[in-house]
Design a protein around this motif. Structure first.
Motif, PDB file in Angstrom:
ATOM      1  N   ILE A  13       0.877  -1.171   0.000  1.00  0.00           N
ATOM      2  CA  ILE A  13       0.000   0.000   0.000  1.00  0.00           C
ATOM      3  C   ILE A  13       0.915   1.222   0.000  1.00  0.00           C
ATOM      4  CG2 ILE A  13      -1.932   1.134   1.142  1.00  0.00           C
ATOM      5  CD1 ILE A  13      -2.466  -1.544   2.579  1.00  0.00           C
ATOM      6  N   PHE A  14       1.039   1.872  -1.141  1.00  0.00           N
ATOM      7  CA  PHE A  14       2.093   2.857  -1.390  1.00  0.00           C
ATOM      8  C   PHE A  14       1.525   4.249  -1.614  1.00  0.00           C
ATOM      9  CE2 PHE A  14       5.221   5.226  -3.717  1.00  0.00           C
ATOM     10  CZ  PHE A  14       6.460   4.719  -3.350  1.00  0.00           C
ATOM     11  N   GLY A  15       2.148   5.256  -0.990  1.00  0.00           N
ATOM     12  CA  GLY A  15       1.816   6.641  -1.295  1.00  0.00           C
ATOM     13  C   GLY A  15       1.574   7.485  -0.056  1.00  0.00           C
ATOM     14  N   LYS A  16       1.287   8.760  -0.297  1.00  0.00           N
ATOM     15  CA  LYS A  16       1.047   9.700   0.800  1.00  0.00           C
ATOM     16  C   LYS A  16      -0.220   9.337   1.569  1.00  0.00           C
ATOM     17  CE  LYS A  16       3.183  13.679  -1.550  1.00  0.00           C
ATOM     18  NZ  LYS A  16       2.952  15.036  -2.108  1.00  0.00           N
ATOM     19  N   ASP A  17      -0.109   9.361   2.880  1.00  0.00           N
ATOM     20  CA  ASP A  17      -1.255   9.213   3.789  1.00  0.00           C
ATOM     21  C   ASP A  17      -1.944   7.852   3.719  1.00  0.00           C
ATOM     22  OD1 ASP A  17      -0.920  11.882   4.694  1.00  0.00           O
ATOM     23  OD2 ASP A  17      -2.065  12.617   2.963  1.00  0.00           O
ATOM     24  N   VAL A  18      -1.292   6.851   3.130  1.00  0.00           N
ATOM     25  CA  VAL A  18      -1.939   5.539   3.034  1.00  0.00           C
ATOM     26  C   VAL A  18      -2.115   4.890   4.405  1.00  0.00           C
ATOM     27  CG1 VAL A  18      -1.234   5.059   0.659  1.00  0.00           C
ATOM     28  CG2 VAL A  18       0.298   4.432   2.554  1.00  0.00           C
ATOM     29  N   VAL A  19      -1.364   5.358   5.406  1.00  0.00           N
ATOM     30  CA  VAL A  19      -1.483   4.759   6.737  1.00  0.00           C
ATOM     31  C   VAL A  19      -2.890   4.924   7.315  1.00  0.00           C
ATOM     32  CG1 VAL A  19      -0.794   6.776   8.104  1.00  0.00           C
ATOM     33  CG2 VAL A  19      -0.231   4.481   8.926  1.00  0.00           C
ATOM     34  N   ASN A  20      -3.656   5.824   6.768  1.00  0.00           N
ATOM     35  CA  ASN A  20      -5.038   5.998   7.235  1.00  0.00           C
ATOM     36  C   ASN A  20      -5.886   4.735   7.037  1.00  0.00           C
ATOM     37  OD1 ASN A  20      -4.698   8.690   8.077  1.00  0.00           O
ATOM     38  ND2 ASN A  20      -5.046   9.464   6.008  1.00  0.00           N
ATOM     39  N   GLN A  21      -5.414   3.855   6.173  1.00  0.00           N
ATOM     40  CA  GLN A  21      -6.131   2.597   5.938  1.00  0.00           C
ATOM     41  C   GLN A  21      -5.792   1.531   6.969  1.00  0.00           C
ATOM     42  OE1 GLN A  21      -5.886   1.315   1.733  1.00  0.00           O
ATOM     43  NE2 GLN A  21      -5.004   3.328   1.293  1.00  0.00           N
ATOM     44  N   LEU A  22      -4.931   1.856   7.929  1.00  0.00           N
ATOM     45  CA  LEU A  22      -4.447   0.864   8.882  1.00  0.00           C
ATOM     46  C   LEU A  22      -5.557   0.125   9.628  1.00  0.00           C
ATOM     47  CD1 LEU A  22      -1.960  -0.456  10.237  1.00  0.00           C
ATOM     48  CD2 LEU A  22      -1.942   1.452  11.860  1.00  0.00           C
ATOM     49  N   PRO A  23      -6.545   0.808  10.197  1.00  0.00           N
ATOM     50  CA  PRO A  23      -7.576   0.071  10.948  1.00  0.00           C
ATOM     51  C   PRO A  23      -8.300  -0.981  10.116  1.00  0.00           C
ATOM     52  CG  PRO A  23      -7.684   2.410  11.456  1.00  0.00           C
ATOM     53  CD  PRO A  23      -6.742   2.278  10.302  1.00  0.00           C
ATOM     54  N   GLU A  24      -8.634  -0.646   8.870  1.00  0.00           N
ATOM     55  CA  GLU A  24      -9.369  -1.611   8.061  1.00  0.00           C
ATOM     56  C   GLU A  24      -8.502  -2.798   7.665  1.00  0.00           C
ATOM     57  OE1 GLU A  24      -9.491  -0.206   3.517  1.00  0.00           O
ATOM     58  OE2 GLU A  24     -10.059   1.418   4.900  1.00  0.00           O
ATOM     59  N   VAL A  25      -7.182  -2.600   7.591  1.00  0.00           N
ATOM     60  CA  VAL A  25      -6.279  -3.705   7.285  1.00  0.00           C
ATOM     61  C   VAL A  25      -6.108  -4.606   8.511  1.00  0.00           C
ATOM     62  CG1 VAL A  25      -3.884  -4.291   6.723  1.00  0.00           C
ATOM     63  CG2 VAL A  25      -5.061  -2.482   5.454  1.00  0.00           C
ATOM     64  N   LEU A  26      -5.993  -4.004   9.691  1.00  0.00           N
ATOM     65  CA  LEU A  26      -5.765  -4.772  10.906  1.00  0.00           C
ATOM     66  C   LEU A  26      -7.010  -5.496  11.412  1.00  0.00           C
ATOM     67  CD1 LEU A  26      -3.456  -2.462  13.077  1.00  0.00           C
ATOM     68  CD2 LEU A  26      -2.818  -4.581  11.896  1.00  0.00           C
ATOM     69  N   LYS A  27      -8.170  -4.914  11.194  1.00  0.00           N
ATOM     70  CA  LYS A  27      -9.392  -5.432  11.803  1.00  0.00           C
ATOM     71  C   LYS A  27      -9.630  -6.921  11.545  1.00  0.00           C
ATOM     72  CE  LYS A  27     -14.279  -4.343  12.470  1.00  0.00           C
ATOM     73  NZ  LYS A  27     -15.406  -3.439  12.105  1.00  0.00           N
ATOM     74  N   PRO A  28      -9.452  -7.419  10.316  1.00  0.00           N
ATOM     75  CA  PRO A  28      -9.687  -8.859  10.095  1.00  0.00           C
ATOM     76  C   PRO A  28      -8.649  -9.751  10.779  1.00  0.00           C
ATOM     77  CG  PRO A  28      -9.742  -7.620   8.032  1.00  0.00           C
ATOM     78  CD  PRO A  28      -9.169  -6.713   9.059  1.00  0.00           C
TER      79      PRO A  28
END
Length: 389
Positions: A13-28
């Motif tokens: 997951i590459f690019g500026k501010d992509v870390v905002n997707q962290l919760p949805e990646v970790l949740k499962p």
């Protein structure tokens, strides 16, 4: 071209501010998260606070203080203990390659009842590991896209590459802006490491044009953009190109259809950083030109010629030996231009333990395998170390 069977499961997951997707990646992956990180740089740049805010709905535990050249007896052992004590579901590595390498060993050890060192040394096969997600803050090792890591055990001077398919990260967040504050030394050392990763796989027989072209492009990219990043640390395009290029270093793509390399430069450098705890990329920059000069011969000449012409733009009309020698000098001069030390003495290594290190490498690294591009005996290893003084 040799046969191969290849698969990589890691999501990039590459690019500026992509870390905002962290919760949805970790949740499962689970509720209980162990965050691993190093010496505090993630707090200085605000990333720690950002991550903690994103994980406000998770149960979060922490393992700080992971060292460069991560140590088994401290960080790995502590991390495994925390995972077992707190029934951790997923590990979140935030930092550079050392943090992620350590996290991979922890992930495997957390699901093993014996001593994790048994897994790292392949005495016992790895059968499972906790899922790993990472947020990278340094472009260098490519650990974010591979299934291995390097762990040191200082009491025995061992530095071992631990590789197993269970260790692939589930997802890797690559935001080049998090590398803006990386200082010149570590930016250069990371690039030297990445270039060496590529060269370890390029110098192999047989080769093939697809992978040769990929390798050559990666090295040209790193040589083009690193001076820009050193001059303008917040240049997004420079940092992005470097980060993207580094990602491919060790995940197997560059070895597809290629002959066996043996990774000799890494094998030799592992002894340097195990015995003296030097910066890995600096050690590789020192060793690489001396390894190249040592193995240059009629058998290896065509690879050096192709490298010199396609990577460094040396005229193909010159005699082969001149092209090869210019290629080796060109790489040495490039590393020097980045401010890298180019002798062992510059990083505090004298001749007092060269014989011991050469023997350690010869016994533990398998560099004399006849299938390698250029097999190295203990005598060869010692001669390379002496030349690097």
């Amino acid at each position: 071209m040799t046969n191969f069977d290849y698969q990589t499961p890691t999501r990039l997951i590459f690019g500026k501010d992509v870390v905002n997707q962290l919760p949805e990646v970790l949740k499962p992956l689970g509720q209980r998260v162990l965050i691993t990180y190093g010496g505090g740089s993630i707090k200085r740049i605000g990333l720690y606070a950002k991550v903690m805010e994103l994980l406000k709905d998770f149960d979060v535990f922490e393992l700080p203080g992971i060292e460069p050249n991560p140590k088994y007896s401290t960080s790995v052992v502590d991390g495994v203990r925390l995972c077992k004590e707190h029934n951790i579901d997923v590990i979140l590595s935030v930092g550079g390659g050392s943090v992620l390498d350590c996290s991979k060993a922890i992930a495997a050890g957390a699901l093993y009842e014996g001593e994790t060192w048994d897994l790292i040394t392949y005495k016992v096969p790895t059968k499972a590991a906790l899922p790993i997600v990472d947020i990278m803050t340094l472009a260098a090792t490519g650990s974010e896209y591979d299934c291995g890591g390097v762990i040191s055990r200082t009491e025995t001077n061992d530095k071992i590459g631990y590789i197993d398919p269970h260790l692939y990260p589930v997802a890797s967040f690559l935001d080049p802006t998090y590398t803006f504050t990386v200082n010149a030394k570590h930016t250069a050392a990371g690039v030297a490491d990445a270039i060496n990763h590529v060269c370890e796989q390029y110098f192999a027989l047989p080769g093939n044009d697809v992978i040769d072209g990929f390798c050559e492009s990666l090295i040209r990219t790193l040589m083009k953009w690193t001076p820009v990043a050193l001059d303008k640390p917040t240049d997004y395009e420079a940092r992005a190109e470097i980060m993207f290029a580094c990602t491919f270093g060790c995940n197997g793509i560059l070895a597809l259809g290629m002959g066996q390399s043996g990774w000799p430069m890494h094998g030799i450098e592992h002894a340097l950083s195990a015995y003296y705890d030097i910066t890995h990329g600096q050690g590789l920059a020192i060793i690489m030109p001396h390894w190249m000069r040592h193995i240059l011969c009629e058998k290896t000449m065509p690879r050096f010629v192709k490298f010199g012409v396609n990577v460094l733009g040396i005229s193909p009309k010159l005699p082969d030996k001149e092209i090869a020698e210019k290629a080796i000098s060109g790489m040495s001069n490039f590393f020097k231009s980045l401010g890298m030390p180019m002798t062992l003495r510059e990083v505090g290594i004298d001749d007092s333990r060269l014989d011991e290190m050469a023997h350690h490498v010869a016994v533990n690294e398998g560099l004399d395998n006849p299938k390698n591009f250029y097999p190295l005996s203990e005598k060869d290893i010692l001669e390379i170390l002496k030349a690097a003084l």
